[in-house]
Design a protein around this motif. Sequence first.
Motif, PDB file in Angstrom:
ATOM      1  N   UNK A 152       0.821  -1.208   0.000  1.00  8.83           N
ATOM      2  CA  UNK A 152       0.000   0.000   0.000  1.00  8.83           C
ATOM      3  C   UNK A 152       0.853   1.257   0.000  1.00  8.83           C
ATOM      4  N   UNK A 153       0.539   2.160  -0.909  1.00  9.50           N
ATOM      5  CA  UNK A 153       1.203   3.451  -0.947  1.00  9.50           C
ATOM      6  C   UNK A 153       2.549   3.479  -1.628  1.00  9.50           C
ATOM      7  N   UNK A 154       3.026   2.355  -2.117  1.00  8.84           N
ATOM      8  CA  UNK A 154       4.309   2.352  -2.833  1.00  8.84           C
ATOM      9  C   UNK A 154       4.136   3.013  -4.196  1.00  8.84           C
ATOM     10  N   UNK A 188       7.826  -2.417  -0.367  1.00 10.14           N
ATOM     11  CA  UNK A 188       7.093  -2.113   0.854  1.00 10.14           C
ATOM     12  C   UNK A 188       6.255  -0.860   0.786  1.00 10.14           C
ATOM     13  N   UNK A 189       5.410  -0.694   1.793  1.00 11.46           N
ATOM     14  CA  UNK A 189       4.520   0.461   1.866  1.00 11.46           C
ATOM     15  C   UNK A 189       5.309   1.767   1.857  1.00 11.46           C
ATOM     16  N   UNK A 190       4.869   2.696   1.039  1.00 12.77           N
ATOM     17  CA  UNK A 190       5.443   4.031   0.916  1.00 12.77           C
ATOM     18  C   UNK A 190       6.868   4.027   0.375  1.00 12.77           C
ATOM     19  N   UNK A 191       7.351   2.904  -0.103  1.00 10.11           N
ATOM     20  CA  UNK A 191       8.653   2.870  -0.779  1.00 10.11           C
ATOM     21  C   UNK A 191       8.506   3.435  -2.192  1.00 10.11           C
ATOM     22  N   UNK A 192       9.619   3.954  -2.728  1.00 10.98           N
ATOM     23  CA  UNK A 192       9.606   4.570  -4.044  1.00 10.98           C
ATOM     24  C   UNK A 192      10.714   3.983  -4.903  1.00 10.98           C
ATOM     25  N   UNK A 193      10.365   3.623  -6.137  1.00  9.78           N
ATOM     26  CA  UNK A 193      11.354   3.162  -7.118  1.00  9.78           C
ATOM     27  C   UNK A 193      11.245   4.104  -8.315  1.00  9.78           C
ATOM     28  N   UNK A 208      13.720  -9.764  -4.395  1.00  8.18           N
ATOM     29  CA  UNK A 208      14.209  -8.721  -3.484  1.00  8.18           C
ATOM     30  C   UNK A 208      13.109  -8.345  -2.488  1.00  8.18           C
ATOM     31  N   UNK A 209      13.547  -7.727  -1.385  1.00  7.74           N
ATOM     32  CA  UNK A 209      12.619  -7.205  -0.394  1.00  7.74           C
ATOM     33  C   UNK A 209      13.010  -5.762  -0.086  1.00  7.74           C
ATOM     34  N   UNK A 210      12.128  -4.845  -0.481  1.00  4.21           N
ATOM     35  CA  UNK A 210      12.357  -3.421  -0.258  1.00  4.21           C
ATOM     36  C   UNK A 210      11.387  -2.973   0.828  1.00  4.21           C
ATOM     37  N   UNK A 211      11.914  -2.531   1.955  1.00  3.78           N
ATOM     38  CA  UNK A 211      11.090  -2.220   3.124  1.00  3.78           C
ATOM     39  C   UNK A 211      10.382  -0.871   2.969  1.00  3.78           C
ATOM     40  N   UNK A 227      18.044  -7.257   0.094  1.00  2.00           N
ATOM     41  CA  UNK A 227      17.145  -6.771   1.142  1.00  2.00           C
ATOM     42  C   UNK A 227      17.537  -5.328   1.466  1.00  2.00           C
ATOM     43  N   UNK A 228      16.573  -4.421   1.352  1.00  2.00           N
ATOM     44  CA  UNK A 228      16.781  -3.009   1.660  1.00  2.00           C
ATOM     45  C   UNK A 228      15.818  -2.652   2.789  1.00  2.00           C
ATOM     46  N   UNK A 229      16.367  -2.343   3.962  1.00  2.00           N
ATOM     47  CA  UNK A 229      15.534  -2.112   5.144  1.00  2.00           C
ATOM     48  C   UNK A 229      14.932  -0.708   5.141  1.00  2.00           C
TER      49      UNK A 229
END
Length: 297
Positions: A152-154, A188-193, A208-211, A227-229
């Motif tokens: 949500x919100x990414x 993840x939520x509110x993450x930006x690419x 991958x896991x983008x927090x 993995x990006x926290x």
Amino acid sequence: MITQQDLARSTGWSAEASFSVARLDLAGNDPGSDILSFLDDAKFLAGASRNPALRVLLVNPELLDEARERIPPRTKLIAVDDPRWHFYTLHNTLALEGPLENEPSIIDPNARIHPQAFIDDVGVIIAGGVVVEPHATVLRSARIGEGAVLRAGSVVGTPGFEHKRTSRGVLSVVHDGETRIGAGTEIGSLATVARGFARRHTVVGADCRIDSNAMIAHSAQLGERVFVAAGAVIAGSADVGDDVWIGPGATVIDRARIGAGARVALGSVVFTKVAPGSTVMGNPARPAKITPRRTAV
């Protein structure tokens, strides 16, 4: 091909000169094909003079005489009042005419798109099994691999931070690359690419896991199982190898290189290369000296 007509219609330039080049690029870059570039600072003359790919150079009138002395005759010199503005205005015009700005989006029927998510109607490809949660945003240029999850919100495919100061004001540069999210990856939520730029795509590899609240900037390229926290920033054109861990709040600066299996501790700032399999921490990040824990006897 890019010709004098393209320059004229995008900038209003009207001098008599003809040319045809394969692409736009910076004056010191040699992509292996003919390029048009610009020069508004004498410190870049040396690089431009050595570039065999440079065929057309937009140059400040005050630098024209020096450029004629140092730039080989194979390069056509065109004097314009603000070379930077002319170059990036031409870039913007061509970028907005590209296929990513005009081809209808394709969404696999087996993707699960929440009604409150936004998917651009052009330039997006979403594979089967993808999940897009409420208020997630997928913009043109995005290619979302099978089974990926956008929380949500990414936001995927937003223009990156690329703006130029010119004599005619600040010019925001249109991004023209793809934004590739690998199969099984979770944003993840509110993450930006951010979207790719200058023909270098932004890539987040498979699994991958983008927090939450992480930022992957334009043209950064991540391998698989990275993995990006939370709160970490991967700046533009950085390269991150497979199986890397980026800790919470860490920053990887633009064009940095992180080898496979490396670990970047929380809050660290990476300015240079990180060796494969190593652990770095601090600002600037340095190889960590890890003291083994004592165990009770």
